[in-house]
Scaffold this motif. Sequence first.
Motif, mmCIF file in Angstrom:
data_model
loop_
_atom_site.group_PDB
_atom_site.id
_atom_site.type_symbol
_atom_site.label_atom_id
_atom_site.label_comp_id
_atom_site.label_asym_id
_atom_site.label_seq_id
_atom_site.Cartn_x
_atom_site.Cartn_y
_atom_site.Cartn_z
ATOM 1 N N THR A 66 0.827 -1.219 0.000
ATOM 2 C CA THR A 66 0.000 0.000 0.000
ATOM 3 C C THR A 66 0.858 1.264 0.000
ATOM 4 O O THR A 66 0.405 2.316 -0.425
ATOM 5 C CB THR A 66 -0.930 0.044 1.229
ATOM 6 N N PRO A 69 2.748 3.445 -4.067
ATOM 7 C CA PRO A 69 2.512 4.608 -4.940
ATOM 8 C C PRO A 69 3.177 5.889 -4.432
ATOM 9 O O PRO A 69 3.827 6.597 -5.203
ATOM 10 C CB PRO A 69 0.986 4.742 -4.955
ATOM 11 N N LEU A 70 3.012 6.165 -3.147
ATOM 12 C CA LEU A 70 3.591 7.400 -2.612
ATOM 13 C C LEU A 70 5.111 7.350 -2.601
ATOM 14 O O LEU A 70 5.780 8.329 -2.932
ATOM 15 C CB LEU A 70 3.065 7.645 -1.190
ATOM 16 N N PHE A 72 7.017 5.540 -4.557
ATOM 17 C CA PHE A 72 7.485 5.602 -5.944
ATOM 18 C C PHE A 72 7.539 7.057 -6.418
ATOM 19 O O PHE A 72 8.540 7.502 -6.985
ATOM 20 C CB PHE A 72 6.555 4.785 -6.846
ATOM 21 N N GLU A 73 6.464 7.790 -6.171
ATOM 22 C CA GLU A 73 6.429 9.202 -6.587
ATOM 23 C C GLU A 73 7.553 9.999 -5.935
ATOM 24 O O GLU A 73 8.198 10.825 -6.574
ATOM 25 C CB GLU A 73 5.096 9.830 -6.185
ATOM 26 N N ALA A 122 3.664 0.330 -11.000
ATOM 27 C CA ALA A 122 3.841 1.782 -10.841
ATOM 28 C C ALA A 122 4.813 2.311 -11.895
ATOM 29 O O ALA A 122 4.576 3.350 -12.518
ATOM 30 C CB ALA A 122 4.364 2.091 -9.439
ATOM 31 N N ARG B 7 -4.367 9.579 -2.257
ATOM 32 C CA ARG B 7 -2.984 9.544 -2.765
ATOM 33 C C ARG B 7 -2.404 8.138 -2.715
ATOM 34 O O ARG B 7 -1.693 7.715 -3.622
ATOM 35 C CB ARG B 7 -2.095 10.467 -1.934
ATOM 36 N N ALA B 8 -2.706 7.408 -1.646
ATOM 37 C CA ALA B 8 -2.103 6.089 -1.483
ATOM 38 C C ALA B 8 -2.890 4.991 -2.182
ATOM 39 O O ALA B 8 -2.315 4.002 -2.618
ATOM 40 C CB ALA B 8 -1.979 5.766 -0.005
ATOM 41 N N SER B 9 -4.203 5.175 -2.292
ATOM 42 C CA SER B 9 -4.995 4.019 -2.695
ATOM 43 C C SER B 9 -5.723 4.145 -4.035
ATOM 44 O O SER B 9 -6.137 3.123 -4.583
ATOM 45 C CB SER B 9 -6.034 3.718 -1.611
ATOM 46 N N TRP B 12 -3.923 4.140 -10.528
ATOM 47 C CA TRP B 12 -3.299 5.047 -11.488
ATOM 48 C C TRP B 12 -3.785 4.705 -12.888
ATOM 49 O O TRP B 12 -4.093 3.565 -13.193
ATOM 50 C CB TRP B 12 -1.780 4.924 -11.437
ATOM 51 N N ARG B 27 -3.856 9.655 -10.696
ATOM 52 C CA ARG B 27 -4.815 8.818 -9.978
ATOM 53 C C ARG B 27 -6.170 9.000 -10.639
ATOM 54 O O ARG B 27 -6.429 10.039 -11.248
ATOM 55 C CB ARG B 27 -4.840 9.215 -8.507
#
Lengths: 248, 473
Positions: A66, A69-70, A72-73, A122, B7-9, B12, B27
């Motif tokens: 979980t 994504p953050l 990776f960014e 990602a 932002r997290a979930s 994309w 997103r």
Amino acid sequence: MSLRFRHAVVVGASSGIGASIARMLAADGCAVALLGRREAELQRVVASLPAGARAIPVVHDVTDQTGVPLLFERLVADLGGLDLLVYAAGDMHVPEEGEYDFARDRRQIEVNVLGAMAWTGAAAAHFEARRSGTIVGVSSIAGVRGRRTMPAYTTSKAALSAWLEALRNRVSRHGVNVVTVKPGFVDTAMTTHLTKKPMMISADRAASLILATARRGGSPSAYIPAQWGLVAFVVRHLPSWLFRRLDL
Amino acid sequence: MAGSTLRASAPWKVLDGFGASVRSVSRFVRPESPEALAAVLARAAAESLPVVLRGSGRSYGDASLNTGALAIDMRGMSRILAWDAERGVADLESGVTIGDLWRHSLPQGWWPTVVPGTMHPTMGGCVAMNIHGKNCYRAGPFGDHVLELDLLTADGRTRTLSPQHEPELFRAVIAGLGLLGVVTRVRVQLKRMHSGRLRVRPIQTPTLEAMFDALAARTSTADYLVGWVDCFASGAALGRGLVHEAHHLAEGEDPLGAATLAASHQELPGSIFGVPRSLVWRFLQPITNDFGIRWLNHAKYVVPEPTDRDGTFLQSHTAFAFLLDYVPDWRRVYGPGGFLQYQIFLPDATARAGFREALQLCQRRGVVSYLGVFKRHRADTFLLSHGLDGWSMALDFPVPEHDAERLWALTRDLTQLVLEAGGTFYPAKDQVVDAASFARAFGDRVTRFKAIKQQLDPAGVFASDQARRLGLV
């Protein structure tokens, strides 16, 4: 064509093939984010990088998908871009005869498959939008058949190879280079407990071959070293009644 | 996603503009009710996550892209909320497309008053861009037929706007690029039809001047006017092309009568010259180059269209209006680099010289448009609208996958040409205009728009890649 990597993320960089790849990239002037679960090992790898190397060590457990994504960014921003992601994290457990341990099986799927899907997915989205970039997934020759000695590991590597093939079919048309590498036996901590290790190579040798394959472009799927391709061909074509009798 | 952040979930998605030459990853969520939409907006605001509103993705450039942030797909809200078949008035959620609307209304004798060249745009997109059709000189843009709309603003409040109620805000939301809030309901007025067909007359125009004259002579009589320009023609033939004028049929005029109103009569043909429509782009791709298009244009210009003895033919509304829908996936003919459209809007006083200069400039640079579309427009009252009392010429250019600098240089010069000729820019088509040029073209309208934006959305929840480029957020 020979690709030059400037900004890379190596997942599973605290030891083994991932650590060797990170060192080689850094030596080539590439800014590298090194991700690993064990902080002390990670710091040891960072300390071994050439002087002046630009490295970002990040303690990360790939079973925490979980957070990907953050993270990776953030890494893309901190590196100032990204043109290579290597997923080298791996977990292997060889069960004893009669042992059925779902928790251990599950962990291998978490590390070898779900973690890979989170990170390479990602990267694929990022690279598809940019129409360039390279993704390297370290699979294994073990994924060629379902083996009685390491059922969850072979399952996870078969799944990883299929995932990478699907990703390749999805994004190579957008200029993204998706590389599947399938090493045989490599001298790492993960393989120390194995008793038979034919044609074993060092982690540095494996890393060198993997990077050479990735730099060629064209979204290849390759055995590391190439001789394992012949072994895989034979093993894949063994009839099931024979394969199940082998101690593999 | 409950309990975790967007932002997290949020998943994309790689999104592109319709021209397929600009893309980004962001997103992506698709709420399916006003409540779900409001919840997403509240969470995005709390996370300071900028939001772009996206419908069918038919804006050619980056209007519905929001790199790294959040795209809200409005197609999850696509209900026809109310329909008055006596007055031709529809209340629609913003994900309803032009195609959804005519399929519902035409069998009962009503056609959307303003439609673009494709039936796929959503109501939200039509409002945000204040789209226009081939009848713009007469009917005005889409916004002129919006009777009322509901706007969900960043503070979670829904306001009902109309030309009578909060007219200033109403005129800012239409053509407001989706930057002031989410349009959750649109009430539109449709036009009465007695036939599902139009009487169409093709007119060959040997020069650019002839094309201007042909349109100018018919604006008071024709219901629709559109010109096709052969951008490869040069010298004395510069700007040659074809004009199509179309007229609605009066009651009793169509020999097939009201049967033509049925949706089944309107569906576009399944094949073109025996080739299934879905495969046509594959046949066009090999000839989509300077040489192939030059000859295709030549053939289109010289080969007469089949008509009746009086030089006209009857054509369904959809076949006339939605030329872009004949070939599904037609944008793929341009290859992996995609294409961009530069639509030049110039006032009546400068258009003749300006269009001539634009066509010559393209030819001098060796970057010639593969498609030129010519229209007459009228001015409107919407704050950021591209509309003016003048003319437009839309130019489609393939974008080379590598080294597109010649094309970018040309677009910069076209922008300069538009500014010097007193023209405007159309955000639905734009992907290249810079903030200073946009501000120069729209003058104090940009300042007024930003003041309204600051009042309604002080935290800057609504944004887009285009809005950032144009300096609107």
